[in-house]
Design an enzyme around this catalytic site. Structure first.
Site, PDB file in Angstrom:
ATOM      1  CG  ASP A  23     -26.897  11.222   4.152  1.00 53.81           C
ATOM      2  OD1 ASP A  23     -27.785  11.620   5.136  1.00 53.81           O
ATOM      3  OD2 ASP A  23     -26.619  11.417   3.139  1.00 53.81           O
ATOM      4  CG  ASN A  25     -31.331  13.331   4.856  1.00 51.25           C
ATOM      5  OD1 ASN A  25     -30.442  12.951   4.780  1.00 51.25           O
ATOM      6  ND2 ASN A  25     -32.041  14.232   5.166  1.00 51.25           N
ATOM      7  CG  ASP A  27     -28.346  15.720   3.931  1.00 53.10           C
ATOM      8  OD1 ASP A  27     -27.887  14.700   4.237  1.00 53.10           O
ATOM      9  OD2 ASP A  27     -28.696  16.565   4.873  1.00 53.10           O
ATOM     10  CG  ASP A  31     -29.080  11.826   8.920  1.00 52.33           C
ATOM     11  OD1 ASP A  31     -29.358  10.646   9.428  1.00 52.33           O
ATOM     12  OD2 ASP A  31     -29.182  12.199   7.734  1.00 52.33           O
ATOM     13  CG  ASP A 100     -18.604  17.700  22.519  1.00 54.07           C
ATOM     14  OD1 ASP A 100     -18.212  18.567  23.368  1.00 54.07           O
ATOM     15  OD2 ASP A 100     -17.935  17.029  21.777  1.00 54.07           O
ATOM     16  CG  ASP A 197     -15.033  21.943  23.255  1.00 57.87           C
ATOM     17  OD1 ASP A 197     -14.697  20.981  22.654  1.00 57.87           O
ATOM     18  OD2 ASP A 197     -15.125  23.265  22.906  1.00 57.87           O
ATOM     19  CD  GLU A 254     -11.128  19.382  24.137  1.00 59.64           C
ATOM     20  OE1 GLU A 254     -10.532  18.903  23.037  1.00 59.64           O
ATOM     21  OE2 GLU A 254     -11.601  20.273  24.144  1.00 59.64           O
ATOM     22  CG  HIS A 328     -13.593  15.596  17.126  1.00 60.60           C
ATOM     23  ND1 HIS A 328     -13.654  15.033  18.525  1.00 60.60           N
ATOM     24  CD2 HIS A 328     -13.703  16.759  17.285  1.00 60.60           C
ATOM     25  CE1 HIS A 328     -13.866  15.980  19.226  1.00 60.60           C
ATOM     26  NE2 HIS A 328     -13.887  17.321  18.476  1.00 60.60           N
ATOM     27  CG  ASP A 329     -10.331  18.007  17.906  1.00 63.25           C
ATOM     28  OD1 ASP A 329     -11.008  18.454  17.196  1.00 63.25           O
ATOM     29  OD2 ASP A 329     -10.591  18.308  19.373  1.00 63.25           O
TER      30      ASP A 329
HETATM   31  O1  TEU Z   1     -10.796  21.420  20.913  1.00 69.20           O
HETATM   32  C1  TEU Z   1     -10.040  22.029  21.682  1.00 69.20           C
HETATM   33  C2  TEU Z   1      -8.629  21.895  21.510  1.00 69.20           C
HETATM   34  O2  TEU Z   1      -7.733  21.930  22.420  1.00 69.20           O
HETATM   35  C3  TEU Z   1      -8.145  22.428  20.187  1.00 69.20           C
HETATM   36  O3  TEU Z   1      -7.309  23.262  20.050  1.00 69.20           O
HETATM   37  C4  TEU Z   1      -7.506  20.959  19.586  1.00 69.20           C
HETATM   38  O4  TEU Z   1      -6.370  20.856  20.658  1.00 69.20           O
HETATM   39  C5  TEU Z   1      -6.929  21.006  18.385  1.00 69.20           C
HETATM   40  O5  TEU Z   1      -8.171  20.964  17.538  1.00 69.20           O
HETATM   41  C6  TEU Z   1      -6.060  20.076  17.827  1.00 69.20           C
HETATM   42  O6  TEU Z   1      -5.449  20.498  16.647  1.00 69.20           O
HETATM   43  C7  TEU Z   1     -12.100  21.260  21.257  1.00 69.20           C
HETATM   44  C8  TEU Z   1     -12.922  20.446  20.178  1.00 69.20           C
HETATM   45  O7  TEU Z   1     -12.574  19.149  20.308  1.00 69.20           O
HETATM   46  C9  TEU Z   1     -12.562  21.078  18.990  1.00 69.20           C
HETATM   47  O8  TEU Z   1     -13.183  20.131  17.749  1.00 69.20           O
HETATM   48  C10 TEU Z   1     -12.986  22.515  18.818  1.00 69.20           C
HETATM   49  O9  TEU Z   1     -12.552  22.922  17.434  1.00 69.20           O
HETATM   50  C11 TEU Z   1     -12.401  23.152  19.792  1.00 69.20           C
HETATM   51  O10 TEU Z   1     -12.711  22.619  21.206  1.00 69.20           O
HETATM   52  C12 TEU Z   1     -13.183  24.526  19.712  1.00 69.20           C
HETATM   53  O11 TEU Z   1     -14.747  24.253  20.465  1.00 69.20           O
HETATM   54 CA    CA Z   2     -28.612  13.541   6.189  1.00 69.09          CA
END
Ligand code: TEU
Ligand code: CA
Length: 558
Positions: A23, A25, A27, A31, A100, A197, A254, A328-329
């Site tokens: 970050d 700034n 907040d 960013d 993405d 995605d 994906e 991130h998932d």
């Molecule tokens: O995720 C797709 C997906 O298959 C999700 O159901 C994923 O398996 C789940 O989050 C796991 O618990 C993509 C993105 O990576 C995710 O961050 C988004 O929320 C989703 O698409 C919708 O765009």
């Molecule tokens: Ca920021």
């Protein structure tokens, strides 16, 4: 710029979750300007490409996966000028940027949807998928039905994810042309590719059949009617012909609910669709009857089976693999597949890195993985931000009859927020991520686990990853070699070979905290030299009889 053909085969990608990276700034939200200041850090790590999670204008129902304008930067992340500067800075270092692309759905705040829901004869109505009656039992990924009623038009629209993420109608050629225009807009700015995605879900079965009720869910699964649907390959070939083929870029799709056989047509080079896909087969190995939110650990023999299948099938079709332990998932890699206890965290993080980075494919490092960052271990629901976590908590406690305590335990292990806590830069307040209040709490362990500490310690996970990346750049067999699994039934040790005409690589990794006496015969005594190991006293040349230290990883090269 170096236009080496198929540069992505020799590249290592680093995934930045912009909200949680840096970050600039105060907040509390990471960013683009923050990211720009950290490009020298990424350059030091040695990565080739940065994948940025969505940075476009968004109401942030699903952290940017709900886009209201594909040609604007979300104001919380910066401006288009900030983006241009970041891109230029990255390119100055020879680092590529991929974005993405979220085009299975938009935000319900997108002007297309705002128009579409006004009336049935609005020109944008057919940009989305509408039904007069609820046609099936599908449940959305974040709870409730996939069908949402709109008073004004007297119809239901489809949303596989949140209500605020209506699915686009790819059957409509105008939608496809709009998508291609968005691709061109960013490619003309000079970006180097896309992560697409849920691209395997864009073509729906026109019969909209009911799906099986699995994982004790309240609704049926939409996958049978959406994953790898009837026209998906036609659409991707069109996209490739119209846009992708005209640029020197990389693409990774994906691919939820896609087997290795189903992945072949997406990635086989001769088909001209995508370069590679992210599969979920290894992510599903610790699921149980309740799906993802389970305490089970992955069995090594299962993991080997899945990884081997993908290695073999992608090689056979002249496709390509994406290699990842986390994103991130998902939970943090070291917590989920390794051992996060202070005694073994660093050792097992390096072991996991070794196993992944010596395979064929393009490795993806999720931010913080190079520090051995662990799960967040939040202990109250108020700490969670993710729409999925909040829905699971509701569903498990209210409908499935789980206690709050048990549900929190499952979230601690598997919630997506584990990966989304701020990057740990140093031991100062808020881990040096922000001078304000972070949008999601910083992991409490930031005083021990942070980038500054790693950079000061020659034995850190950071420098080990730096070496793994360098080896990929230097040693051709890591890119080209044929993969061969050894000792498939061994429940504790993962051993494989990579072979080309002139070179052989043997990777041996102990997935346990036991010391193991091990015998491998595929190289001659003294026949290979040690390329990398997470133990300083590992034998410098290969010996058929070995003692594998806890979480020991050994790569021999001859
Ligand atoms: O995720 C797709 C997906 O298959 C999700 O159901 C994923 O398996 C789940 O989050 C796991 O618990 C993509 C993105 O990576 C995710 O961050 C988004 O929320 C989703 O698409 C919708 O765009
Ligand atoms: Ca920021």
């Amino acid at each position: 710029m170096n236009k080496e053909k198929e540069w992505w085969k020799k590249s290592v990608v680093y995934q930045v979750y912009p909200k949680s990276f840096c970050d600039s700034n105060g907040d509390g939200i990471g960013d683009l300007n923050g990211l720009t200041t950290k490009i020298p850090y990424l350059n030091k790590l040695g990565i080739d490409v940065i994948w940025l999670n969505p940075i476009y204008q968004s109401p942030q129902v699903d952290n940017g996966y709900d886009i209201s304008d594909y040609r604007e930067i979300d104001p919380a992340l910066g401006t288009m000028e900030d983006f241009d500067r970041m891109l230029e800075e990255a390119h100055t270092y020879g680092i590529k940027i991929i974005l993405d692309l979220v085009v299975n759905h938009t935000s319900d705040q997108h002007v297309w949807f705002q128009e579409a829901k006004k009336s049935k004869d609005n020109p944008y109505h057919d940009y989305y998928i509408w039904k007069d009656e609820v046609p099936n039992n599908w449940g959305s990924s974040f709870g409730g039905s996939t069908w949402e009623y709109v008073e004004e038009v007297g119809q239901y629209y489809l949303h596989l994810f949140a209500k605020g993420q209506p699915d686009l109608n790819w059957e409509n050629p105008k939608v496809r042309e709009e998508v291609y225009e968005i691709l061109r807009f960013w490619l003309e700015k000079g970006i180097d590719g896309f992560r697409m995605d849920v691209i395997t879900l864009i073509s729906k079965d026109p019969a909209y059949p009911d799906g099986p009720v699995i994982q004790n869910k309240a609704y049926g699964s939409y996958y049978a009617g959406c994953a790898n649907g009837p026209r998906v390959h036609e659409f991707l070939q069109e996209m490739n012909r119209e846009v992708l083929s005209k640029y020197d870029i990389m693409t990774v799709g994906e691919a939820p609910h896609t087997s290795a056989d189903e992945a072949v047509p997406y990635t086989a080079a001769a088909r001209n669709e995508l370069n590679m896909v992210f599969h979920f087969d290894h992510m599903h190995l610790d699921y149980n009857e309740n799906g993802k939110y389970a305490k089970d650990r992955v069995k090594l023999t299962d993991l080997k089976k899945v990884m081997t299948e993908w290695q073999e099938k992608m090689q056979a079709c002249n496709g390509w693999n994406s290699l990842y332990w986390s994103n991130h998932d998902q939970a943090r890699a070291v917590t989920r597949f390794g051992n996060e206890s202070p005694e073994y965290r660093v050792r097992s993080a390096k072991m996991l890195g070794t196993v992944l980075h010596m395979m064929q494919g393009t490795p993806y490092i999720f931010e913080g993985e190079e520090l051995g960052m662990t799960n967040a271990f939040f202990d109250k629901i108020e700490d969670y931000r993710d729409i999925e976590a909040l829905d699971i908590f509701r569903d498990f406690t209210e409908r499935k009859g789980f206690t709050a305590k048990d549900t929190l335990e499952l979230l601690r292990l598997k919630s997506r927020d584990n990966a989304r806590t701020p990057m740990q830069w140093d031991a100062s307040e808020n881990a040096g991520f922000t001078e304000g209040t972070p949008w999601i709490a910083v992991n409490e362990n930031y005083k021990e686990i942070n980038a500054k500490a790693c950079l000061e310690d020659p034995d850190s996970v950071f420098y080990y990853y730096q070496k793994l990346i360098r080896l990929r750049h230097e040693i051709p067999v890591i890119t080209d070699g044929v993969y061969e699994l050894l000792d498939a039934e061994n429940e504790k040790v993962y051993t494989y070979l990579r072979k080309s005409e002139k070179e052989t690589l043997m990777v041996i990794a102990n997935f346990t905290e036991e010391e193991i006496t091990y015998q491998a015969d595929e190289m001659q005594d003294g026949g290979g030299r040690l390329l990398i190991s997470n133990y300083e006293d590992a034998p410098e040349t290969f010996h058929k009889q070995m003692t594998l230290k806890p979480y020991g990883a050994y790569v021999y090269y001859g």
